[in-house]
Design an enzyme around this catalytic site. Structure first.
Site, PDB file in Angstrom:
ATOM      1  N   HIS A 155       0.831  -1.201   0.016  1.00  0.00           N
ATOM      2  CA  HIS A 155      -0.042  -0.030  -0.068  1.00  0.00           C
ATOM      3  C   HIS A 155       0.653   1.246  -0.045  1.00  0.00           C
ATOM      4  O   HIS A 155       1.994   1.565   0.498  1.00  0.00           O
ATOM      5  CB  HIS A 155      -0.849  -0.073   1.148  1.00  0.00           C
ATOM      6  CG  HIS A 155      -2.014  -0.844   1.119  1.00  0.00           C
ATOM      7  ND1 HIS A 155      -3.011  -0.425   0.014  1.00  0.00           N
ATOM      8  CD2 HIS A 155      -2.650  -1.847   1.887  1.00  0.00           C
ATOM      9  CE1 HIS A 155      -4.122  -1.321   0.180  1.00  0.00           C
ATOM     10  NE2 HIS A 155      -3.944  -2.248   1.446  1.00  0.00           N
ATOM     11  N   CYS A 204      -0.039   2.507  -4.728  1.00  0.00           N
ATOM     12  CA  CYS A 204      -0.831   3.704  -5.019  1.00  0.00           C
ATOM     13  C   CYS A 204       0.042   4.948  -4.696  1.00  0.00           C
ATOM     14  O   CYS A 204       0.699   4.899  -3.853  1.00  0.00           O
ATOM     15  CB  CYS A 204      -2.237   3.595  -4.245  1.00  0.00           C
ATOM     16  SG  CYS A 204      -3.083   2.080  -4.440  1.00  0.00           S
TER      17      CYS A 204
END
Length: 371
Positions: free
Chosen positions: A170, A226
């Site tokens: 992440h 991301c």
């Protein structure tokens, strides 16, 4: 936390409260508290000892540095032994059994290691792998272990060395209040324990593995996360203009803070722009799922499309645009390790564009890709 010098390599370690020994994640030596140079971190301003209600606490003076450091968080002591002309840190985080779980990240890490060893001749002993499947708890991708691995990656490097940092997990953003970010946000990586220990922001990553890099050393970062476009805080970002050609944008902070290297070369491929998200799939099991960006990076190399950095970027973007997006979670790529390394996918498309950043601009159409 107490700061403790490793009794073998002298690397700074964080000793948990109440512990009497700690094992180094790099050299695996066990350090007893009697061997340490331990300091209690200074308490917040205005803190008073509970046993001396009216006497303020004054922390002891810090010990002298054994050598000047080009970055603030460097472990004290002599640099570790050089681990070869090629070194890599590979980090894959699945956040298993949490609402943040990702299915492809550990496979990304395994595939990247396979590529580096078999395609680019990286010694396995010179690759530091961090993921939840490692038996050694010091190889789990928690914040302190990732920090230690990044320090290890660049320390002791010499001209001619090739370094790689691969991260699959992440990524996020935090509000920037210094005015250094064009969009007003710092980009971050999320360790396994980010909810309790916090994220690793781009300023620290730049300070740790970019700014100390000496002349003659090359670092490639492959970041599959991301909001990762400028997660290394590199000064130049490659964009495609209206004519379809790549040009460099100047992202040097207006404050004048130096974000380049000490003479070395850093080039980063990231999964998407700062305002985009990267695809992962939960359609099949963890054995066959991978991240879109890591897949496209490896596929470009295996297909012989990575002749120059411009060709590499084009191939990656084309793969992601043409990837089937009817899998779980709104997109992703599912393949076995062998298929991932030797073949490709087809179909629809994903809403992410791999990004290229660097410490210095160069001709992406002429510079050969090499690790």
């Amino acid at each position: 936390m107490l700061l403790v010098d490793c009794s073998n390599c002298r690397r700074a370690l964080e000793l948990p409260p109440g512990a009497h020994s700690i094992r180094c994640a790099i050299c695996h030596a066990v350090t007893r508290i009697a061997d340490s140079r331990s300091l209690q971190p200074p308490p917040p301003q205005g803190f008073y000892s509970s046993t001396h209600q009216h006497q303020p606490y004054y922390p002891p003076p810090p010990p002298p540095f054994t050598a000047p450091s080009p970055y603030n968080h460097a472990p004290r002591g002599p640099p570790p032994a050089v681990h070869g002309r090629k070194r890599a840190v590979i980090c894959g985080i699945s956040y298993r059994n949490s609402r943040h779980e990702l299915k492809g990240c550990i496979n990304d890490a395994k595939c990247m290691k396979y590529l580096l060893v078999n395609k680019f001749n990286f010694p396995e002993s010179a690759i530091l792998m961090l993921n939840e499947e490692e038996a050694d708890p010091y190889r789990h991708p928690i914040k302190s272990n990732i920090r230690m691995a990044l320090y290890w990656l660049v320390q002791g490097c010499q001209p001619g060395d090739s370094l790689v940092f691969h991260y699959s997990g992440h990524g996020s953003q935090k509000r920037n209040y210094t005015g250094d970010e064009i969009d007003g946000y710092d980009e971050t990586l999320c360790p396994l324990d980010f909810q309790t220990q916090g994220m690793i922001i781009d300023d620290e990553i730049n300070e740790t593995i970019v700014r100390p890099l000496p002349r003659g050393v090359k670092l490639h970062a492959i970041i599959d996360a991301c909001h990762s476009g400028t997660v290394l805080d590199l000064p130049f970002l490659c964009r495609m203009d209206r004519t379809g050609r790549y040009v460099w944008e100047d992202h040097r902070p207006r404050s004048g803070v130096w974000k380049g290297t000490s003479g070395g070369e850093v080039i980063s491929f990231s999964g998407c722009d700062d305002n985009q998200t990267s695809a992962d799939t939960d359609a099949l099991s963890r054995i066959t799922s991978t991240g879109a960006m890591t897949y496209s990076f490896i596929q470009a190399i295996e297909r012989g499309q990575a002749t120059t950095y411009g060709a590499m970027l084009n191939a990656m973007r084309s793969t992601i645009r043409n990837t089937d997006d009817d899998l779980g979670g709104g997109g992703g790529i599912v393949t076995s390790l062998l298929t991932m390394l030797l073949t490709g996918g087809s179909g629809g498309g994903l809403r992410q564009e791999p990004q290229l950043t660097a410490n210095e601009p160069f001709d992406v159409y002429a510079k050969p890709f090499s690790i």
